[in-house]
Every structure is written in structure tokens, then in C-alpha cells.
Scaffold this motif. Structure first.
Motif, PDB file in Angstrom:
ATOM      1  N   SER A 182      -2.429   2.723   5.992  1.00  0.00           N
ATOM      2  CA  SER A 182      -1.788   1.549   6.577  1.00  0.00           C
ATOM      3  C   SER A 182      -2.714   0.875   7.580  1.00  0.00           C
ATOM      4  O   SER A 182      -2.858  -0.354   7.580  1.00  0.00           O
ATOM      5  CB  SER A 182      -0.493   1.947   7.291  1.00  0.00           C
ATOM      6  N   LEU A 183      -3.325   1.681   8.443  1.00  0.00           N
ATOM      7  CA  LEU A 183      -4.173   1.092   9.480  1.00  0.00           C
ATOM      8  C   LEU A 183      -5.420   0.449   8.873  1.00  0.00           C
ATOM      9  O   LEU A 183      -5.854  -0.618   9.309  1.00  0.00           O
ATOM     10  CB  LEU A 183      -4.557   2.160  10.511  1.00  0.00           C
ATOM     11  N   VAL A 232       0.839  -1.210   0.000  1.00  0.00           N
ATOM     12  CA  VAL A 232       0.000   0.000   0.000  1.00  0.00           C
ATOM     13  C   VAL A 232       0.871   1.256   0.000  1.00  0.00           C
ATOM     14  O   VAL A 232       0.562   2.250  -0.652  1.00  0.00           O
ATOM     15  CB  VAL A 232      -0.948  -0.029   1.216  1.00  0.00           C
ATOM     16  N   LEU A 233       1.994   1.209   0.732  1.00  0.00           N
ATOM     17  CA  LEU A 233       2.848   2.388   0.801  1.00  0.00           C
ATOM     18  C   LEU A 233       3.506   2.689  -0.547  1.00  0.00           C
ATOM     19  O   LEU A 233       3.901   3.818  -0.807  1.00  0.00           O
ATOM     20  CB  LEU A 233       3.901   2.239   1.908  1.00  0.00           C
ATOM     21  N   GLY A 248      -3.529  -6.638  -1.298  1.00  0.00           N
ATOM     22  CA  GLY A 248      -3.181  -5.315  -1.834  1.00  0.00           C
ATOM     23  C   GLY A 248      -4.287  -4.821  -2.753  1.00  0.00           C
ATOM     24  O   GLY A 248      -4.664  -3.640  -2.723  1.00  0.00           O
ATOM     25  N   VAL A 249      -4.841  -5.737  -3.553  1.00  0.00           N
ATOM     26  CA  VAL A 249      -5.923  -5.360  -4.470  1.00  0.00           C
ATOM     27  C   VAL A 249      -7.201  -5.012  -3.704  1.00  0.00           C
ATOM     28  O   VAL A 249      -7.847  -3.994  -3.974  1.00  0.00           O
ATOM     29  CB  VAL A 249      -6.195  -6.506  -5.483  1.00  0.00           C
ATOM     30  N   TYR A 294      -6.473   4.150  -1.382  1.00  0.00           N
ATOM     31  CA  TYR A 294      -6.472   5.229  -2.370  1.00  0.00           C
ATOM     32  C   TYR A 294      -7.191   6.455  -1.822  1.00  0.00           C
ATOM     33  O   TYR A 294      -6.683   7.570  -1.875  1.00  0.00           O
ATOM     34  CB  TYR A 294      -7.142   4.764  -3.670  1.00  0.00           C
ATOM     35  N   ARG A 295      -8.384   6.244  -1.273  1.00  0.00           N
ATOM     36  CA  ARG A 295      -9.175   7.373  -0.763  1.00  0.00           C
ATOM     37  C   ARG A 295      -8.429   8.091   0.365  1.00  0.00           C
ATOM     38  O   ARG A 295      -8.394   9.317   0.424  1.00  0.00           O
ATOM     39  CB  ARG A 295     -10.549   6.910  -0.267  1.00  0.00           C
ATOM     40  N   ALA A 296      -7.839   7.293   1.265  1.00  0.00           N
ATOM     41  CA  ALA A 296      -7.142   7.905   2.405  1.00  0.00           C
ATOM     42  C   ALA A 296      -5.969   8.756   1.924  1.00  0.00           C
ATOM     43  O   ALA A 296      -5.785   9.890   2.373  1.00  0.00           O
ATOM     44  CB  ALA A 296      -6.647   6.814   3.350  1.00  0.00           C
TER      45      ALA A 296
END
Lengths: 359, 275
Positions: free
Chosen positions: B199-200, B82-83, B145-146, B153-155
Motif C-alpha cells: 500500500s505504501l 492493489v489490496l 494499478g498497472v 506483487y513483490r511486497a
């Protein structure tokens, strides 16, 4: 801050400063999609010179600056700094200082860390960096603000820090992209004069983008008046004001009344008054640009007052002549005129700019 | 009509709040009550909670600890994936703004695809992955991840929208920063709330996902709970409760971060202008 403190801070920076570098645009072309925004821009700036790019929005002045900074890539032509072609050099290696229109301080860093950023990128030793940051903050009058964060500063203070941050690396060229336009009027004038003072002391080549002609006239060595991606005229503020090369320059720089006239042998006859003209002009029918400070009460022209505005130190009045022409006059506050009052006017025999009559 | 006109009476607000609390509390309290039941006395005791650490029953609970370990590995790898999304989004924002809409569409797409449909496509891929890099747990993080993509993305996008990304990047570039330095020293600290939230959320999703892991025959905390639940329902309910509590703590943490550390955030209204 006392004058002595300012002088000490300046001297400290001057000791390490290099002379500014020459900057040249040679036939620079820039397109956005199908729209051409710079049409082969040519401009040579001397080392240590303060040049303003002045023009209405959309004239290409900011694009020219961004091309010089390397933030936009030109579609043609060459940009030189210190004689070397920098067209292919990325922004971070052009050795520039830039102040933006929007507040651009890093919100997560305090004033000291913001100012030190460029030095950190250049891997300058911590002790030296600390000293230079202190000097730079003193230079912009922000000693003691080092531990504040951007959100704790006013707009004017943020732009001062941005200026210190741009100057602390002793860049070859200082780029100012309308840095004053987000500030209120009083701060704008103070900071404008201060930028000029610092620039003169450091001798740094400076390119200043603005749409405010008063700002450009006040601080520049030379002004390039831009219009639709081209430079209309480049010259000293006096040259632009007294001898505008084009109608656009005459209209954009300073206030004028545009009056019909007849040119005959270097003399223009405006409303029956014969005035010398600036530059050359073919004999015949033309239009003259008469500055409001050259119009006075009392003379052969009959006019009626349309409006009169008190501007503090002067009064500005709009009048209509018997022939229907509109005329602006700037006069002493004591000379009061009333709406609809009939007056007579004269024009001082100062040289006027003329352009051939269109159509 | 003013906005105030739509605001419900405080009493109504309390009533709605209370109804929601009751709605959520009933199953959770029931679960807690269930774990405290003591069959031998017919009353309540902590016997099932203590049994969790009883060496004699270690064999029964082993899948849970294995599953928990696997879930932690999955969470870490998913967060790492994600990062990687952040620099990509920054690149799209700064260099390829025209790609922003298609990219957003692509990133939000997984939210509209049920996990069971996703698995149908993923099964042959994981068959190949199993043959080449083994059937270890961590490759499952690619699938996670998908699934996490839309939330992450939104965050991150919210953080990007709240930051003057372009101006900050250009200022840093003009001061001599290379692109990696721009990303790490200027943009990352300013996107921190978004990155942490992403991340969370990823961790929360990894700790809640069951379908994909189960259908691909991978063991994580959730699938292990089901396995153990068949032998010892108390243990699986206890651990479900703990997982819920953990997810709750995570969400509270996200809320706190969203509220933001004031010094890192730009004041929308600077103090009165002075020279």
C-alpha cells in the motif's frame, strides 16, 4: 499438573463430549496426475477407535487422511463419517479436529485465541468458549500458558496447543498427521502417551498417520499397514507383530531376521530347529521371520558375532551362521559377546511368520 | 576466501555512505535554499513559505490544492486495487500453484514497459472511459494499478513466502472456517507487513507519477506543480520538497514494517523442546 486437575479437566470435557463417529473409506481412489496414490482403499473404523495408518513415505497414508479431512478430493469411492457420505462436504463442515506435522498455530494469535478459534467459527458464546478453552488447555497440561504467543512456546508445547485447539470443538473425528515427527525423542514419547490417554478418556474416534512403527504399536487399537496405496494388513498391534500377513508387514513392523526354511505340516524347520508357524502355509521351501527376542545364546546353531550394540535395557547382536545367514539376537545386557567371537545359538519355539520363497 | 574478506574497511564504508549522502543532499539542500531566497532584501526569509497561505495568491495556487486532492483520491483508489491483488495471489498460491510463474511474469511485466509506451496504449482506452464514465480523476487509478503492480506483487509475495500459507489455511479450514474467514481472520493478519508495504509503495508511486497523468491530461499534484511552477517557481519547489519529505517518511515506514512487529512473526527457532 496434578492428577486431580487432569481428571477434573477431562470430566469437564467429557460432560459435553459426544461419542466418536464411525469412519469408513469405501473403494477410495486418488490420482495425482497420472500417478495413482490410493488404489481403492477400504477401511472401516469403529466409533471411539484409535486407528493408525502406518507405512513408509509415499505409501498414501497422508493422502488417505487428507481425503478424509476433505483437503483432497478423491477421484473415486466414498468417504463416510457417522454413516453419512461426506465426499462432497467441504472441510469446514465435516466437524473434524486435525493436528498437522508442521507447526500450524496461528502466529498472530495467543494460545487462548488459537484454542478458541474453532469455537469462534461456530459462534459459541464468549463465556462458554472461555470455559471450554480453559478446560482444553488444562487437558493438555498448559494451564497458565493462555497469553503466550506461538513463538514463545517449544515445539512440544505448540503441538499440545494444536491438540487442545482440535479437541475443544468436540469434533466427531480427530485426525493426527504425523504430529510428533518434528519433536525430539523424549518429548515424542511423552506426548504420544498423552494423546492416547486423552483419546481413551474422551472416546473420540482417532486416525493417526505415522511412519514410526514403534509409535503406532504403542498407542493404537488397530493399525493399518499401508504399502504403495493399498492396505497390506489391518489388525491389532499384537496381530501385526505375531502374525504378519505379508512380508512387507513382517519387515515393517518390528525387527526380524529373514531365514530360509522348509514348511511341513504347519511346522517350519529353521536352521535345523522345528518351529510352529502362524497362519497357513503350503508345504515346501519358504522364508521365516524370526524375532530377535526369540534367539538365545546356547543351542545347536554355530555362529560368529559381527556386531553387538548396547541399547540400555537390552543388548542387540548381529551374527552370521556357518551357512552364511544373518541373524539378529536380543539378549540380556549381562551376556556380553565380543566381535568375531564364536558362539552357539538356539531359537525359542515361538510361532514364526513364513512366506513362500520367491523365485 | 571468507565472506568477511570482501567486507570493506569501516573507513571506506563511511566514505561511500558520505558520498551518497552528499549526492542526495546537494539538490535537496539547493531546493531548500532556493525557497528561502528573498528577492526584495537579497537575503533569506520564509516569505515564499508564508505566501503559500496568502489569500491574495489563492487563485495562483488553486491547481496545486486541486491536484493534491486528486492525488489523494488516486492514492486511495490505487491502494484499494492493489489490496485486491492479495486474495488473487493467495488463490494462485493455494489452488492454482501451476499459474504462479505466468502470474508472476504478468505482474512484473509493467516494470519493463516505459510509461510513455504504456500511454500510447492507454490513450484510446481512456478516450472510451471518458465517454462512458466521465473524465473524473479516479479512473486514472486503473492505469496506476498497472504501474504499481510489480512493486506490490513483490511486497506481497515476500510476505506469502515468509508464511506457512497452506498449513495455516488448512488448519483454519479444519477448524470450521469458511474461505472468507480464512482470508480475513488468518491470512490477512499474517500477510499484514506485505500488504502495508504494498500500500505504501503504491502511495509513493502515485505521488511520483507524472508522465501518464500529463499525457492523459489529468491533473494531479505533479502536473499541477508544473503548471504553477510556470507562474511561481518558489511554490512548486516548496511543494516538491514537501512531497519528497512525505515519500521519505513513507519509505522509512515501509522499512519499519518490514522489520516487523515481533509478536506477529514466527520465531525461526522455537525455544528448547520440552514436553
Amino acid at each position: 499438573m496434578t492428577d486431580t486437575a487432569i481428571a477434573t479437566a477431562d470430566n469437564a470435557i467429557l460432560a459435553g463430549a459426544r461419542t466418536g463417529s464411525a469412519v469408513a473409506f469405501e473403494g477410495v481412489v486418488k490420482d495425482y496426475g497420472r500417478t495413482r496414490v490410493l488404489h481403492g482403499l477400504d477401511l472401516a473404523i469403529q466409533p471411539g477407535e484409535f486407528v493408525s495408518l502406518l507405512g513408509p513415505s509415499g505409501c498414501g497414508k497422508t493422502t488417505a487422511l487428507r481425503v478424509l479431512a476433505g483437503l483432497e478430493r478423491a477421484n473415486g469411492g466414498t468417504v463416510r463419517i457417522g454413516g453419512a457420505d461426506v465426499s462432497a462436504v467441504p472441510t469446514n463442515r465435516r466437524d473434524l479436529g486435525m493436528v498437522f506435522q508442521a507447526y500450524s498455530l496461528f502466529p498472530h494469535l495467543d494460545v487462548t485465541a488459537n484454542t478458541a478459534f474453532g469455537l469462534r467459527m461456530r459462534k459459541i458464546a464468549k463465556r462458554e468458549a472461555a470455559e471450554r478453552v480453559r478446560d482444553a488447555l488444562a487437558l493438555v497440561g498448559l494451564t497458565g500458558f493462555g497469553e503466550r504467543f506461538p513463538h514463545q512456546l517449544s515445539g512440544g508445547q505448540q503441538q499440545r496447543v494444536a491438540l487442545a485447539r482440535a479437541l475443544v470443538t468436540e469434533p466427531r473425528v480427530l485426525l493426527l498427521d504425523e504430529p510428533l515427527s518434528a519433536l525430539d525423542a523424549k518429548v515424542r514419547v511423552t506426548l504420544r502417551d498423552e494423546i492416547r490417554r486423552i483419546q481413551l478418556r474422551l472416546g473420540i474416534t482417532t486416525v493417526f498417520v505415522t511412519h514410526d512403527q514403534e509409535e503406532a504399536l504403542a498407542v493404537s487399537d488397530r493399525i493399518a499397514v499401508m504399502n504403495a496405496g493399498r492396505i497390506d494388513q489391518i489388525g491389532t498391534p499384537e496381530e501385526l507383530y505375531l502374525r504378519p500377513a505379508t512380508a512387507h508387514v513382517a519387515e515393517f513392523v518390528g525387527l526380524s531376521s529373514v531365514l530360509p526354511c522348509t514348511v511341513d505340516g504347519g511346522v517350519a524347520e529353521v536352521l535345523g530347529i522345528r518351529l510352529p508357524i502362524v497362519g497357513e502355509s503350503a508345504d515346501g521351501s519358504a522364508e521365516a521371520f524370526v524375532r530377535p527376542e526369540n534367539v538365545r545364546l546356547g543351542g545347536p546353531i554355530d555362529a560368529v558375532v559381527l556386531e553387538s550394540t548396547f541399547l540400555g535395557s537390552v543388548r542387540r547382536t548381529v551374527l552370521r551362521t556357518a551357512g552364511g545367514q544373518l541373524l539378529r539376537m536380543q539378549h540380556a545386557v549381562g551376556e556380553r559377546v565380543e566381535f568375531d567371537e564364536r558362539v552357539t545359538l538356539g531359537i525359542e519355539p515361538a510361532p514364526v511368520a513364513v512366506r513362500p520363497r520367491e523365485g | 576466501m571468507t565472506a568477511r574478506g570482501f567486507a570493506p574497511h569501516p573507513a571506506v564504508r563511511w566514505l561511500i555512505g558520505l558520498a551518497i549522502i552528499v549526492l542526495f543532499a546537494i539538490p535537496i539542500v539547493s531546493m531548500a535554499e532556493y525557497t528561502l531566497r528573498d528577492a526584495t532584501t537579497g537575503g533569506h526569509s520564509l516569505v515564499h513559505w508564508i505566501e503559500l497561505f496568502d489569500p491574495a495568491k489563492a487563485g495562483t495556487y488553486r491547481p496545486i490544492w486541486t491536484g493534491l486532492g486528486n492525488s489523494v483520491v488516486l492514492a486511495v483508489v490505487t491502494v484499494a486495487i492493489v489490496l485486491l491483488l492479495a486474495p488473487t495471489m493467495v488463490l494462485v498460491e493455494l489452488r492454482f500453484p501451476k499459474l504462479k510463474r505466468p502470474f508472476e511474469f504478468l505482474a512484473l511485466l509493467p516494470i519493463s514497459i516505459p510509461a510513455i509506451v504504456l500511454v500510447v496504449g492507454l490513450a484510446p482506452i481512456y478516450l472510451a472511459i471518458g465517454r462512458t464514465i466521465g473524465t473524473g480523476i479516479w479512473p486514472l487509478a486503473f492505469a496506476y494499478g498497472v504501474t504499481v503492480l510489480p512493486f506490490a506483487y513483490r511486497a506481497i509475495q515476500a510476505a506469502i513466502d515468509a508464511t506457512e500459507l497452506r498449513v495455516l489455511a488448512e488448519a483454519a479450514r479444519s477448524l470450521g472456517a469458511s474461505w472468507p474467514a480464512v482470508l480475513l481472520r488468518v491470512l490477512a493478519p499474517n500477510l499484514r507487513p506485505g500488504l502495508l508495504a504494498a500500500s505504501l509503495i503504491s502511495v509513493a508511486v502515485v505521488l511520483g507519477e507524472f508522465t501518464i497523468a500529463s499525457l492523459l491530461n489529468r491533473q494531479n499534484l505533479q502536473t499541477a506543480l508544473v503548471v504553477v511552477g510556470k507562474q511561481d517557481p518558489y511554490a512548486s519547489v516548496i511543494l516538491s520538497l514537501l512531497a519528497l519529505a512525505f515519500a521519505f517518511v513513507l519509505l522509512v515506514a515501509i522499512g519499519r514494517i518490514g522489520g516487523g512487529a515481533p509478536r506477529a512473526r514466527r520465531s525461526s527457532r522455537p525455544p528448547k523442546d520440552q514436553p
